[in-house]
Design a protein around this motif. Structure first.
Motif, PDB file in Angstrom:
ATOM      1  N   ASP A  36       0.837  -1.207   0.000  1.00  0.00           N
ATOM      2  CA  ASP A  36       0.000   0.000   0.000  1.00  0.00           C
ATOM      3  C   ASP A  36       0.870   1.255   0.000  1.00  0.00           C
ATOM      4  OD1 ASP A  36      -2.371  -1.425  -0.067  1.00  0.00           O
ATOM      5  OD2 ASP A  36      -2.615  -1.421   2.120  1.00  0.00           O
ATOM      6  N   ASP A  37       2.050   1.174   0.640  1.00  0.00           N
ATOM      7  CA  ASP A  37       2.971   2.316   0.626  1.00  0.00           C
ATOM      8  C   ASP A  37       3.381   2.658  -0.800  1.00  0.00           C
ATOM      9  OD1 ASP A  37       2.985   2.657   3.407  1.00  0.00           O
ATOM     10  OD2 ASP A  37       4.691   1.297   3.677  1.00  0.00           O
ATOM     11  N   LEU A  38       3.648   1.634  -1.611  1.00  0.00           N
ATOM     12  CA  LEU A  38       4.027   1.882  -3.007  1.00  0.00           C
ATOM     13  C   LEU A  38       2.868   2.519  -3.772  1.00  0.00           C
ATOM     14  CD1 LEU A  38       5.800   1.763  -5.501  1.00  0.00           C
ATOM     15  CD2 LEU A  38       4.967  -0.556  -5.875  1.00  0.00           C
ATOM     16  N   ILE A  39       1.678   1.990  -3.589  1.00  0.00           N
ATOM     17  CA  ILE A  39       0.511   2.532  -4.299  1.00  0.00           C
ATOM     18  C   ILE A  39       0.329   4.004  -3.953  1.00  0.00           C
ATOM     19  CG2 ILE A  39      -2.009   2.394  -4.482  1.00  0.00           C
ATOM     20  CD1 ILE A  39      -1.576  -0.722  -4.197  1.00  0.00           C
ATOM     21  N   CYS A  41       2.688   6.072  -2.958  1.00  0.00           N
ATOM     22  CA  CYS A  41       3.793   6.814  -3.586  1.00  0.00           C
ATOM     23  C   CYS A  41       3.517   7.069  -5.064  1.00  0.00           C
ATOM     24  CB  CYS A  41       5.103   6.049  -3.443  1.00  0.00           C
ATOM     25  SG  CYS A  41       5.904   6.252  -1.855  1.00  0.00           S
ATOM     26  N   ILE A  42       3.079   6.063  -5.773  1.00  0.00           N
ATOM     27  CA  ILE A  42       2.805   6.233  -7.203  1.00  0.00           C
ATOM     28  C   ILE A  42       1.697   7.254  -7.401  1.00  0.00           C
ATOM     29  CG2 ILE A  42       1.893   5.097  -9.269  1.00  0.00           C
ATOM     30  CD1 ILE A  42       3.511   2.628  -8.479  1.00  0.00           C
ATOM     31  N   LYS A  43       0.675   7.203  -6.569  1.00  0.00           N
ATOM     32  CA  LYS A  43      -0.407   8.189  -6.678  1.00  0.00           C
ATOM     33  C   LYS A  43       0.133   9.606  -6.468  1.00  0.00           C
ATOM     34  CE  LYS A  43      -4.521   6.782  -4.936  1.00  0.00           C
ATOM     35  NZ  LYS A  43      -5.445   6.153  -3.956  1.00  0.00           N
ATOM     36  N   GLU A  44       1.078   9.763  -5.546  1.00  0.00           N
ATOM     37  CA  GLU A  44       1.695  11.074  -5.331  1.00  0.00           C
ATOM     38  C   GLU A  44       2.567  11.473  -6.514  1.00  0.00           C
ATOM     39  OE1 GLU A  44       3.644  11.869  -1.569  1.00  0.00           O
ATOM     40  OE2 GLU A  44       2.319  10.427  -0.586  1.00  0.00           O
ATOM     41  N   TYR A  45       3.391  10.539  -6.999  1.00  0.00           N
ATOM     42  CA  TYR A  45       4.266  10.837  -8.140  1.00  0.00           C
ATOM     43  C   TYR A  45       3.452  11.271  -9.354  1.00  0.00           C
ATOM     44  CZ  TYR A  45       8.175   8.235  -5.961  1.00  0.00           C
ATOM     45  OH  TYR A  45       9.162   7.786  -5.135  1.00  0.00           O
ATOM     46  N   GLU A  46       2.444  10.494  -9.680  1.00  0.00           N
ATOM     47  CA  GLU A  46       1.699  10.697 -10.917  1.00  0.00           C
ATOM     48  C   GLU A  46       0.659  11.807 -10.805  1.00  0.00           C
ATOM     49  OE1 GLU A  46       2.411   9.215 -13.751  1.00  0.00           O
ATOM     50  OE2 GLU A  46       3.873   7.808 -12.923  1.00  0.00           O
ATOM     51  N   GLY A  47       0.058  11.952  -9.638  1.00  0.00           N
ATOM     52  CA  GLY A  47      -1.055  12.886  -9.500  1.00  0.00           C
ATOM     53  C   GLY A  47      -2.265  12.353 -10.252  1.00  0.00           C
ATOM     54  N   PHE A  48      -3.439  12.766  -9.851  1.00  0.00           N
ATOM     55  CA  PHE A  48      -4.667  12.289 -10.494  1.00  0.00           C
ATOM     56  C   PHE A  48      -5.120  13.276 -11.563  1.00  0.00           C
ATOM     57  CE2 PHE A  48      -9.328  12.550 -10.713  1.00  0.00           C
ATOM     58  CZ  PHE A  48      -9.579  11.314 -11.276  1.00  0.00           C
ATOM     59  N   ARG A  49      -5.465  12.724 -12.723  1.00  0.00           N
ATOM     60  CA  ARG A  49      -6.053  13.534 -13.791  1.00  0.00           C
ATOM     61  C   ARG A  49      -7.262  12.792 -14.335  1.00  0.00           C
ATOM     62  NH1 ARG A  49      -1.162  15.643 -17.386  1.00  0.00           N
ATOM     63  NH2 ARG A  49      -1.552  17.835 -16.973  1.00  0.00           N
ATOM     64  N   TYR A  63      -3.881   7.920 -12.836  1.00  0.00           N
ATOM     65  CA  TYR A  63      -2.568   7.940 -12.199  1.00  0.00           C
ATOM     66  C   TYR A  63      -1.488   7.455 -13.160  1.00  0.00           C
ATOM     67  CZ  TYR A  63      -5.269   8.593  -7.957  1.00  0.00           C
ATOM     68  OH  TYR A  63      -6.141   9.080  -7.009  1.00  0.00           O
ATOM     69  N   GLY A  64      -1.621   7.835 -14.423  1.00  0.00           N
ATOM     70  CA  GLY A  64      -0.590   7.512 -15.407  1.00  0.00           C
ATOM     71  C   GLY A  64      -0.806   6.242 -16.190  1.00  0.00           C
ATOM     72  N   ALA A  78      -9.594   5.161 -11.595  1.00  0.00           N
ATOM     73  CA  ALA A  78      -8.161   5.358 -11.805  1.00  0.00           C
ATOM     74  C   ALA A  78      -7.344   4.461 -10.881  1.00  0.00           C
ATOM     75  CB  ALA A  78      -7.798   6.820 -11.591  1.00  0.00           C
ATOM     76  N   GLU A  79      -7.789   4.332  -9.632  1.00  0.00           N
ATOM     77  CA  GLU A  79      -7.060   3.454  -8.707  1.00  0.00           C
ATOM     78  C   GLU A  79      -7.183   1.998  -9.133  1.00  0.00           C
ATOM     79  OE1 GLU A  79      -6.654   2.169  -4.052  1.00  0.00           O
ATOM     80  OE2 GLU A  79      -7.247   4.234  -4.513  1.00  0.00           O
ATOM     81  N   GLN A  80      -8.345   1.588  -9.628  1.00  0.00           N
ATOM     82  CA  GLN A  80      -8.510   0.217 -10.125  1.00  0.00           C
ATOM     83  C   GLN A  80      -7.577  -0.034 -11.301  1.00  0.00           C
ATOM     84  OE1 GLN A  80     -12.728   0.100 -10.915  1.00  0.00           O
ATOM     85  NE2 GLN A  80     -13.223  -0.636  -8.866  1.00  0.00           N
TER      86      GLN A  80
END
Length: 194
Positions: A36-39, A41-49, A63-64, A78-80
């Motif tokens: 979950d920590d990785l998920i 982090c990726i959400k923070e890196y990518e940002g939601f659009r 999320y990219g 997006a999370e799915q």
């Protein structure tokens, strides 16, 4: 009695040897999944659009993940999509770890999955400093150099990609899950008058 047991064992070996390779299911030694920590982090890196956008010549959304022009998505969708894409990357990273007999920690697995999410998986199948650093258990300095080679936009170092690579290195080397590394930094030298 002993001869009979030996004959049965020999017969069993012959039967198994005659089976097609696809008839025997092989299981990977590694069955790791993203934390979950990785998920997060990726959400923070990518940002939601919520709407498809063009990035580096590729259409992305959420999320990219992959998209087509005009696509829209909710945060839940997006999370799915993020988790589904990570699932395929997890299998690839696990196969890579098994191929080279790597015993990855959770943070190392997450860092390689995160790196692959952003850069693709071609690095696993070609000779290169980063793959060699992972496979050979490179020193901290060698690992940092190798991962930093994947921080260019074309031939120019990209400060955003450098920050991400250093954060991934911090995750891999130290188990630190932050968007920006507090340990590592970078300097870009401009040979043309810098």
């Amino acid at each position: 009695m002993r001869n009979r047991v030996l004959c049965l064992l020999l017969a069993l070996v012959l039967v198994v040897a005659m089976l097609p390779a696809t008839a025997v299911t092989a299981f990977a030694a590694s069955e790791m999944v993203s934390s979950d920590d990785l998920i997060n982090c990726i959400k923070e890196y990518e940002g939601f659009r919520s709407q498809a956008y063009l990035s580096g010549g590729v259409w992305s959304i959420g999320y990219g993940t992959s998209a087509k022009p005009g696509d829209t998505v909710t945060e839940q969708e997006a999370e799915q999509a993020l988790r589904a894409h990570l699932h395929s990357l997890e299998a690839t990273v696990n196969r890579f770890a098994d191929k080279y007999n790597l015993k990855l920690t959770q943070n190392q697995f997450d860092a390689l999955t995160c790196f692959s999410y952003n850069c693709g998986v071609a690095w696993m199948n070609q000779s290169g400093r980063f793959r060699d650093a992972v496979v050979n258990g490179a020193s901290e300095a060698e690992f940092l150099f190798a991962i930093s080679l994947w921080a260019n936009n074309g031939t120019v170092p990209d400060p955003g990609l450098l920050k991400r690579r250093l954060a991934e290195a911090d995750m891999y080397l130290n188990g630190v899950y932050l968007q920006k590394s507090d340990i590592y930094t970078y300097t870009i030298f401009d040979a043309n008058g810098g």
